[in-house]
Design a protein around this motif. Sequence first.
Motif, mmCIF file in Angstrom:
data_model
loop_
_atom_site.group_PDB
_atom_site.id
_atom_site.type_symbol
_atom_site.label_atom_id
_atom_site.label_comp_id
_atom_site.label_asym_id
_atom_site.label_seq_id
_atom_site.Cartn_x
_atom_site.Cartn_y
_atom_site.Cartn_z
ATOM 1 N N LEU A 44 0.840 -1.192 0.000
ATOM 2 C CA LEU A 44 0.000 0.000 0.000
ATOM 3 C C LEU A 44 0.873 1.239 0.000
ATOM 4 C CD1 LEU A 44 -2.777 -0.583 2.644
ATOM 5 C CD2 LEU A 44 -3.002 -0.507 0.192
ATOM 6 N N ASN A 45 0.461 2.261 -0.757
ATOM 7 C CA ASN A 45 1.259 3.488 -0.692
ATOM 8 C C ASN A 45 0.876 4.341 0.519
ATOM 9 O OD1 ASN A 45 -1.046 4.855 -1.427
ATOM 10 N ND2 ASN A 45 -0.485 4.970 -3.571
ATOM 11 N N VAL A 46 -0.082 3.861 1.314
ATOM 12 C CA VAL A 46 -0.396 4.558 2.559
ATOM 13 C C VAL A 46 -0.159 3.613 3.734
ATOM 14 C CG1 VAL A 46 -1.995 6.293 1.752
ATOM 15 C CG2 VAL A 46 -2.797 3.997 2.124
ATOM 16 N N LEU A 90 -0.096 4.880 7.342
ATOM 17 C CA LEU A 90 -1.397 5.435 7.743
ATOM 18 C C LEU A 90 -2.384 4.308 8.014
ATOM 19 C CD1 LEU A 90 -2.628 8.194 8.061
ATOM 20 C CD2 LEU A 90 -3.471 8.036 5.749
ATOM 21 N N TYR A 91 -2.330 3.268 7.178
ATOM 22 C CA TYR A 91 -3.178 2.091 7.354
ATOM 23 C C TYR A 91 -2.936 1.485 8.726
ATOM 24 C CZ TYR A 91 -4.522 -2.817 6.568
ATOM 25 O OH TYR A 91 -5.059 -4.075 6.683
ATOM 26 N N VAL A 96 -1.683 2.878 11.475
ATOM 27 C CA VAL A 96 -2.131 3.749 12.566
ATOM 28 C C VAL A 96 -3.654 3.782 12.644
ATOM 29 C CG1 VAL A 96 -2.078 6.097 13.411
ATOM 30 C CG2 VAL A 96 -0.079 5.140 12.345
ATOM 31 N N ALA A 97 -4.295 3.839 11.449
ATOM 32 C CA ALA A 97 -5.753 3.961 11.428
ATOM 33 C C ALA A 97 -6.411 2.715 12.011
ATOM 34 C CB ALA A 97 -6.228 4.184 10.000
ATOM 35 N N GLY A 153 -6.280 2.045 15.782
ATOM 36 C CA GLY A 153 -7.201 2.823 16.598
ATOM 37 C C GLY A 153 -8.496 2.088 16.889
ATOM 38 N N ILE A 154 -8.876 1.174 16.003
ATOM 39 C CA ILE A 154 -10.162 0.492 16.181
ATOM 40 C C ILE A 154 -10.103 -0.485 17.348
ATOM 41 C CG2 ILE A 154 -11.855 -0.961 15.010
ATOM 42 C CD1 ILE A 154 -11.100 0.331 12.489
ATOM 43 N N THR A 184 -8.780 0.064 20.136
ATOM 44 C CA THR A 184 -9.141 0.849 21.322
ATOM 45 C C THR A 184 -10.650 0.837 21.518
ATOM 46 O OG1 THR A 184 -7.384 2.274 20.579
ATOM 47 C CG2 THR A 184 -8.650 2.998 22.458
ATOM 48 N N LEU A 185 -11.368 1.003 20.396
ATOM 49 C CA LEU A 185 -12.828 0.982 20.469
ATOM 50 C C LEU A 185 -13.301 -0.352 21.046
ATOM 51 C CD1 LEU A 185 -15.203 2.759 19.700
ATOM 52 C CD2 LEU A 185 -15.280 1.607 17.506
ATOM 53 N N ALA A 232 -8.578 3.775 26.742
ATOM 54 C CA ALA A 232 -8.867 4.677 25.630
ATOM 55 C C ALA A 232 -8.073 5.962 25.785
ATOM 56 C CB ALA A 232 -10.356 4.981 25.578
ATOM 57 N N ILE A 266 -5.186 6.843 23.026
ATOM 58 C CA ILE A 266 -5.368 8.011 22.149
ATOM 59 C C ILE A 266 -4.282 9.039 22.411
ATOM 60 C CG2 ILE A 266 -6.923 9.911 21.638
ATOM 61 C CD1 ILE A 266 -8.960 8.066 21.178
ATOM 62 N N LEU A 325 4.969 7.042 2.437
ATOM 63 C CA LEU A 325 4.317 6.338 3.552
ATOM 64 C C LEU A 325 4.357 4.834 3.327
ATOM 65 C CD1 LEU A 325 1.088 8.453 4.123
ATOM 66 C CD2 LEU A 325 2.969 8.214 5.678
#
Lengths: 336, 176, 100
Positions: free
Chosen positions: A115-117, A120-121, A123-124, A127-128, A130-131, A153, A157, A177
């Motif tokens: 992935l070129n991100v 970011l993938y 980190v994003a 975060g879930i 944590t939910l 949480a 965060i 990235l």
Amino acid sequence: MGAWLNESMTWGNAFVLFIWAVVFLLIVLGFVTYAIYYERKVIGWMQLRVGPNRVGPLGLLQTVADILKLLIKEDTIPRKADRLLFILAPALAFVPAFAVLAVIPYTEKLYFADLNVGLLYYVALSGITTLGMVLGGWASNNKYALLGGMRSAAQMISYEVPLVISVVGVVLLSGSLNLRTIVAAQGDWFWQWNFLPQIIGFVVFYIAAVSELNRTPFDLPEAESELVAGYHVEYSGFRFAFFMLAEYVYVYAIAALTTVLFLGGWHPPAPFLDFVPGLVWFLLKFVAVVFSFFWIRATFPRVRIDQLMGLGWKVLLPVALLNVFLTALYLELFVK
Amino acid sequence: MFNVEVNGPFVAFFVFAAIMIGGAVLMISLEKVVHMVVSMAAVFLGLAGMYVLLDAEFAAFVQVLIYAGAVSILMVFGIMMTKHNAAKEPVRPLHETLAAVGALSLFGLLFYAIRQTDIPETGAAGAGGAPGAVTDNTLAIGELLYTGYIVPFELLSVLLTVAFIGAISLAKKEAE
Amino acid sequence: MLPSYLTLAAILFCIGLYGALAKRNAIIVLLSLELMLNAVNLNLIAFSKYGVVPSLTGQIFSVFTITVAAAEAAVAVAVLIALFRARGTVDVEHMNAMRR
């Protein structure tokens, strides 16, 4: 592996990819099993004990026995719990933990998703989890679980911010990235890897990573002495196993990410050592990082919750911002 | 009307659309507030999937990071810090019917407009310098952000700082 | 493909509109607002790929929208908590005066 991704999606290819995912899941489960064994042994040695040594030769089957015990335990759901979320939460915590591993490149050839991100993938999705933890703590309908969930949480965060900003320096240096590009941008000699040019970023990243993992000295969400066990007090059996699994899969993920971002990935420490395959170098660095996590756990006392928040916002964040500024200044003055 | 070929993107679109509409409908109809936030998180994730289908990887993962991660947890915190009595709120049939009629008629209007508009198929193939052909979406967005859109970008960072400080000072307990 | 995306966004927007108009719990009203913003973002990104003049502007704009929405959510939750402390309720019907 990479070649498979560029072909068109037929049933045959889908099947091969599925098999790869299953094999990889088994590898990760194997890692988790022996990481727990290794952790107990390391902590045992550091405390002048022997560690697990009864089940199997050298105690090698101890974790397997523990997992077996967890799986055949009765699965309890408290009567006043929120049933739906109680069942959903462990899956919500575990699935992202496994999904983030997709972007980690092991060698030039062995990687799963290009992935070129990539960063970011990672980190994003993390975060879930944590939910999942917050919802697990809330759904248990238990004061300790709720406190643990809220703490987790707040902590995850707050530390995600310095974690991401500390990596910005690395992204500036390599201009991408994409994790494969980041590894490729690091030089052949070990002092050209990012951990020396980015020493401030590396230190901030490492501290924030230990905190993201909820490990000692930052294991407030599951501090035994104050919260019984944190957000998973009410969980038993295989649901509890899922939370533990998510935690150790994140150890794997963060260790691999540290290796990729700061320790040169599959590069040997010196160009003349490249007769050893890249995967071996990757694994050596990876194991060293995992060992350092266990070492810290065995030797540091736990911090207080207000100290934890103060450290994150008042120390790590400004230092990480300073690092971004210095890196940009360096690039502007000396590279361009 | 349904002259679409069934291929990978179409199936993916259908699945994500089902997740999003299902999540949105559940969000409106569920009883407990926390359940609503969870179904909303499903909508956010489905939307991120849509962005990936539309070749907007950067926006997709920003969506996951900000919405599914941060905003959902913020809402859960908001729920836990306020009290939500389980007692059913009194129904207001007239008000709700009017709202439903309004929303439905707006949808009818939009749908009519969408059906009537003749949209030329240009960028669909992504060929000829269209952004679909851009290989590194993140790099292109970054370059645009720091050249053509630098002023809005800086204004946005000021806005974020102001919101950050404002939120802290609002939520802080007042000294008794 | 564009009409499908636009229709989906319209459906989401209208569900969000209904929620914002009919619900009384402030948190649900907030969530409905987020839903409407998301529907708009979907339109922006769909136009950035399938529009008459495809360009990255739509994606940039949606990134800006996401940022503003995040700031809005943070301030809104803070206002909500402050209001709850003052009034002891999250019902928007009771939030009709600037002071007690």
